[in-house]
Design a protein around this motif. Structure first.
Motif, PDB file in Angstrom:
ATOM      1  N   VAL A 219       0.857  -1.188   0.000  1.00  0.00           N
ATOM      2  CA  VAL A 219       0.000   0.000   0.000  1.00  0.00           C
ATOM      3  C   VAL A 219       0.892   1.236   0.000  1.00  0.00           C
ATOM      4  CG1 VAL A 219      -1.549   1.425   1.401  1.00  0.00           C
ATOM      5  CG2 VAL A 219      -2.047  -1.000   1.077  1.00  0.00           C
ATOM      6  N   VAL A 220       0.597   2.159  -0.911  1.00  0.00           N
ATOM      7  CA  VAL A 220       1.260   3.466  -0.933  1.00  0.00           C
ATOM      8  C   VAL A 220       0.376   4.436  -0.169  1.00  0.00           C
ATOM      9  CG1 VAL A 220       1.885   5.433  -2.398  1.00  0.00           C
ATOM     10  CG2 VAL A 220       2.535   3.118  -3.068  1.00  0.00           C
ATOM     11  N   ARG A 221       0.928   5.038   0.889  1.00  0.00           N
ATOM     12  CA  ARG A 221       0.163   5.956   1.724  1.00  0.00           C
ATOM     13  C   ARG A 221       0.482   7.409   1.368  1.00  0.00           C
ATOM     14  NH1 ARG A 221       1.744   6.303   6.448  1.00  0.00           N
ATOM     15  NH2 ARG A 221       3.812   5.335   6.197  1.00  0.00           N
ATOM     16  N   GLY A 222      -0.553   8.241   1.339  1.00  0.00           N
ATOM     17  CA  GLY A 222      -0.350   9.668   1.085  1.00  0.00           C
ATOM     18  C   GLY A 222      -0.104   9.973  -0.379  1.00  0.00           C
ATOM     19  N   GLU A 223       0.579  11.094  -0.638  1.00  0.00           N
ATOM     20  CA  GLU A 223       0.859  11.498  -2.010  1.00  0.00           C
ATOM     21  C   GLU A 223       1.807  10.487  -2.650  1.00  0.00           C
ATOM     22  OE1 GLU A 223       0.276  16.304  -1.366  1.00  0.00           O
ATOM     23  OE2 GLU A 223       2.304  15.508  -1.598  1.00  0.00           O
ATOM     24  N   GLY A 224       1.404   9.957  -3.809  1.00  0.00           N
ATOM     25  CA  GLY A 224       2.053   8.759  -4.311  1.00  0.00           C
ATOM     26  C   GLY A 224       3.153   8.923  -5.325  1.00  0.00           C
ATOM     27  N   GLU A 225       3.356  10.143  -5.869  1.00  0.00           N
ATOM     28  CA  GLU A 225       4.266  10.280  -7.010  1.00  0.00           C
ATOM     29  C   GLU A 225       5.671   9.746  -6.718  1.00  0.00           C
ATOM     30  OE1 GLU A 225       1.076  13.394  -7.618  1.00  0.00           O
ATOM     31  OE2 GLU A 225       2.308  12.735  -5.923  1.00  0.00           O
ATOM     32  N   TYR A 226       6.296  10.261  -5.689  1.00  0.00           N
ATOM     33  CA  TYR A 226       7.700   9.892  -5.447  1.00  0.00           C
ATOM     34  C   TYR A 226       7.813   8.609  -4.627  1.00  0.00           C
ATOM     35  CZ  TYR A 226       8.710  14.432  -7.419  1.00  0.00           C
ATOM     36  OH  TYR A 226       8.782  15.509  -8.270  1.00  0.00           O
ATOM     37  N   THR A 227       6.769   8.298  -3.857  1.00  0.00           N
ATOM     38  CA  THR A 227       6.776   7.012  -3.156  1.00  0.00           C
ATOM     39  C   THR A 227       6.748   5.867  -4.159  1.00  0.00           C
ATOM     40  OG1 THR A 227       5.605   7.969  -1.267  1.00  0.00           O
ATOM     41  CG2 THR A 227       5.571   5.573  -1.464  1.00  0.00           C
ATOM     42  N   LEU A 228       5.877   5.979  -5.165  1.00  0.00           N
ATOM     43  CA  LEU A 228       5.784   4.924  -6.170  1.00  0.00           C
ATOM     44  C   LEU A 228       7.063   4.841  -6.994  1.00  0.00           C
ATOM     45  CD1 LEU A 228       3.920   2.739  -7.303  1.00  0.00           C
ATOM     46  CD2 LEU A 228       3.110   4.407  -8.976  1.00  0.00           C
ATOM     47  N   LEU A 229       7.628   5.988  -7.345  1.00  0.00           N
ATOM     48  CA  LEU A 229       8.886   5.995  -8.100  1.00  0.00           C
ATOM     49  C   LEU A 229       9.978   5.256  -7.328  1.00  0.00           C
ATOM     50  CD1 LEU A 229      10.785   6.956 -10.369  1.00  0.00           C
ATOM     51  CD2 LEU A 229      11.081   9.097  -9.064  1.00  0.00           C
ATOM     52  N   GLU A 230      10.113   5.569  -6.046  1.00  0.00           N
ATOM     53  CA  GLU A 230      11.148   4.917  -5.250  1.00  0.00           C
ATOM     54  C   GLU A 230      10.843   3.436  -5.059  1.00  0.00           C
ATOM     55  OE1 GLU A 230      13.472   5.386  -0.956  1.00  0.00           O
ATOM     56  OE2 GLU A 230      12.015   6.916  -1.592  1.00  0.00           O
ATOM     57  N   LEU A 231       9.559   3.098  -4.937  1.00  0.00           N
ATOM     58  CA  LEU A 231       9.161   1.698  -4.816  1.00  0.00           C
ATOM     59  C   LEU A 231       9.578   0.909  -6.056  1.00  0.00           C
ATOM     60  CD1 LEU A 231       7.521  -0.656  -3.512  1.00  0.00           C
ATOM     61  CD2 LEU A 231       5.491   0.297  -4.633  1.00  0.00           C
ATOM     62  N   VAL A 232       9.297   1.443  -7.240  1.00  0.00           N
ATOM     63  CA  VAL A 232       9.647   0.755  -8.489  1.00  0.00           C
ATOM     64  C   VAL A 232      11.159   0.586  -8.597  1.00  0.00           C
ATOM     65  CG1 VAL A 232       9.616   0.912 -11.013  1.00  0.00           C
ATOM     66  CG2 VAL A 232       7.580   1.548  -9.692  1.00  0.00           C
ATOM     67  N   ARG A 233      11.909   1.641  -8.311  1.00  0.00           N
ATOM     68  CA  ARG A 233      13.364   1.558  -8.399  1.00  0.00           C
ATOM     69  C   ARG A 233      13.921   0.539  -7.397  1.00  0.00           C
ATOM     70  NH1 ARG A 233      14.083   3.176 -13.285  1.00  0.00           N
ATOM     71  NH2 ARG A 233      14.358   5.421 -13.648  1.00  0.00           N
ATOM     72  N   THR A 234      13.327   0.489  -6.205  1.00  0.00           N
ATOM     73  CA  THR A 234      13.789  -0.447  -5.188  1.00  0.00           C
ATOM     74  C   THR A 234      13.538  -1.883  -5.616  1.00  0.00           C
ATOM     75  OG1 THR A 234      13.374   1.177  -3.438  1.00  0.00           O
ATOM     76  CG2 THR A 234      13.571  -1.116  -2.755  1.00  0.00           C
ATOM     77  N   ILE A 235      12.380  -2.139  -6.206  1.00  0.00           N
ATOM     78  CA  ILE A 235      12.064  -3.491  -6.686  1.00  0.00           C
ATOM     79  C   ILE A 235      12.987  -3.870  -7.840  1.00  0.00           C
ATOM     80  CG2 ILE A 235      10.295  -4.893  -7.816  1.00  0.00           C
ATOM     81  CD1 ILE A 235       8.202  -3.303  -6.211  1.00  0.00           C
ATOM     82  N   GLU A 236      13.213  -2.926  -8.739  1.00  0.00           N
ATOM     83  CA  GLU A 236      14.123  -3.177  -9.872  1.00  0.00           C
ATOM     84  C   GLU A 236      15.509  -3.604  -9.388  1.00  0.00           C
ATOM     85  OE1 GLU A 236      13.001  -0.395 -13.698  1.00  0.00           O
ATOM     86  OE2 GLU A 236      14.094   0.508 -12.028  1.00  0.00           O
TER      87      GLU A 236
END
Length: 477
Positions: free
Chosen positions: A119-136
């Motif tokens: 779950v991404v909490r709050g404003e998602g733009e940079y959280t999702l970006l960092e999530l994708v990079r971390t998974i990569e």
């Protein structure tokens, strides 16, 4: 990696009821940020495309994403979870991420579903970006701010620190609407070349029912006039739009900004119609005239109630007299008005609700919305009604503003439905009103009004939905 953004099917919300299908600004911004960082993204708007779960599954197989990000509001959390189930059925190795208002505040119950990974909490733009990079990079999600997930080793719930809000909104790229099926969007069931734009995040007001302030905070952050008008100019050139709907909580909160915006519109000689939201205590004749001269044709105003005590309990901080004056000024200047009120608050009585309904007619707006009081997770209103055991219905799919979910002083749920239905019919089917609207807005609007009345008379506002499956009935803890 490839990321697919999924806007889940639309339930029987007030937007479906009013024939409104619009592109998601949240998805648009997140997709744009990922594109900006060279991540392969696409958008699957199941609401606009009217997809079934089977068709969603087929699209996921065809697009073959590594990550699917699903945005969910409270009334759509059930269909979002059912969509996640379908994704896991057809492509089990897909990482399913949920974000938006509801998952932000109800992440514990959302993560009870096996089909949801993060779950991404709050404003998602940079959280999702960092999530994708971390998974990569096979990194550690524990280091990504703004997440909630279960530890893959012991199953414990992990909630990482909150991510700071985005202070400079001008740093965000414009929403990636080129990824959306723009030809599928409509208002009042009429396909139109309309764009949605937001100029602020956060709201300094203290309204108890506001979920936007709960997510974005009470600090007002505003884009620059130049940045906003640059986006408008780009959309006018590239998307052939003729109308813009500003989605800010209160577009007119800062009069200086509004006047500078209108001046810049005229300076660049940009021709388009636009509408926005407002508070009655932010309007005056000079501001309204400035807005009209720059193309404003419609203004959405929160009336809420005709009972001053009720307004104070909502922390609305407006007066009935200011409300009357605001609608009078809009009418004199020639801007169409939409009056939005709420009935069925816990302290509401049949007498006070009828008083509000009568008051809205007296205001003589062009349109009126009568919403039933609905406490959304994350708001002070929800916390108060939950503690007082005033919530009658725990089925999130009914949290649509057209279904009674709260106990009131002297009114049953069925009586509330009847009061709301009579309010709509009593407003829209008045002979004088119909004559006025035909003369100003034409036969298409008249047909739409009769369509709304037909829905009300046939009791289609009882909250039934084609997507009422097992997940829809889940309630937050």
């Amino acid at each position: 990696m490839k990321v697919t953004f999924l806007n889940p099917p639309q339930t029987n919300s007030k937007y479906k009821f009013l024939g409104v299908v619009a592109p998601s600004l949240g998805i648009g911004y997140m997709a744009a940020v990922l594109e900006q960082h060279n991540i392969d993204v696409d958008v699957l708007d199941a609401s606009a495309l009217e997809l079934t779960y089977e068709e969603i599954g087929e699209e996921i197989l065809k697009r073959n994403p590594d990550i699917v990000s699903i945005s969910a509001l409270t009334p759509t959390i059930g269909v979002a979870l059912d969509s996640a189930d379908k994704i896991k059925q057809v492509k089990p190795d897909t990482i399913v991420v949920l974000g938006g208002y509801h998952p932000t505040f109800e992440y514990k119950s959302v993560l009870e579903e096996e089909s949801v990974d993060v779950v991404v909490r709050g404003e998602g733009e940079y959280t999702l970006l960092e999530l994708v990079r971390t998974i990569e990079n096979n990194g550690d999600l524990f280091n990504v701010e703004g997440l909630a997930f279960h530890d893959e080793n012991d199953g414990s719930l992990i909630v990482t620190p909150d991510r700071p809000i985005i202070e400079n909104l001008d740093e965000l790229p414009f929403p990636a609407f080129h990824l959306f099926p723009m030809e599928k969007y409509r208002i009042l069931n009429i396909t139109t070349n309309v764009a949605t734009i937001i100029t602020t995040r956060g709201c300094p007001m203290q309204c108890s029912f506001c979920s936007s302030a709960a997510l974005h905070g009470h600090k007002l952050r505003r884009r620059s006039v130049e940045n906003v008008v640059n986006e408008i100019e780009m959309r006018l050139m590239e998307q052939n739009i003729d109308t813009i709907a500003f989605m800010d909580d209160t577009f007119t909160l800062n009069k200086r900004f509004v006047k500078e915006f209108c001046s810049e519109i005229k300076k660049r000689d940009l021709k388009f119609w636009w509408g926005c939201t407002s508070r009655v205590d932010t309007l005056d004749r000079d501001l309204l005239q400035t807005m009209k001269d720059a193309g404003c044709i419609t203004i959405f105003i929160g009336v809420e109630s005709a009972d001053q005590q009720m307004l104070e309990k909502m922390n609305k901080n407006i007066t009935v007299s200011k409300t009357e004056n605001a609608f009078k000024l809009a009418r004199e200047v020639g801007i169409r008005s939409i009056a939005s009120c709420v009935i069925g608050m816990p302290e509401d009585t049949i007498k006070s609700m009828k008083q509000t309904i009568k008051f809205v007619k007296k205001l003589n707006p062009n349109y009126a919305l009568y919403s039933l009081a609905t406490p959304y997770p994350g708001t002070r209103f929800y916390n108060e009604t939950f503690k007082k055991n005033l919530i009658n219905i725990k089925d999130w799919s009914k949290y649509t503003l057209i279904n009674p979910v709260l106990k009131t002083v002297d009114c049953s749920s069925e009586e509330l439905r009847k009061i709301q239905k009579k309010a709509f019919i009593g407003f829209y089917l008045r002979p004088n009103y119909l004559i006025r609207q035909v003369s100003t807005d034409g036969l298409i609007l008249l047909k739409t009004i009769f369509g709304i009345a037909k829905q009300l008379i046939s009791k289609q506002t009882n909250g039934n939905t084609d997507y009422n499956k097992t997940n829809v009935n889940k309630v937050g803890k």
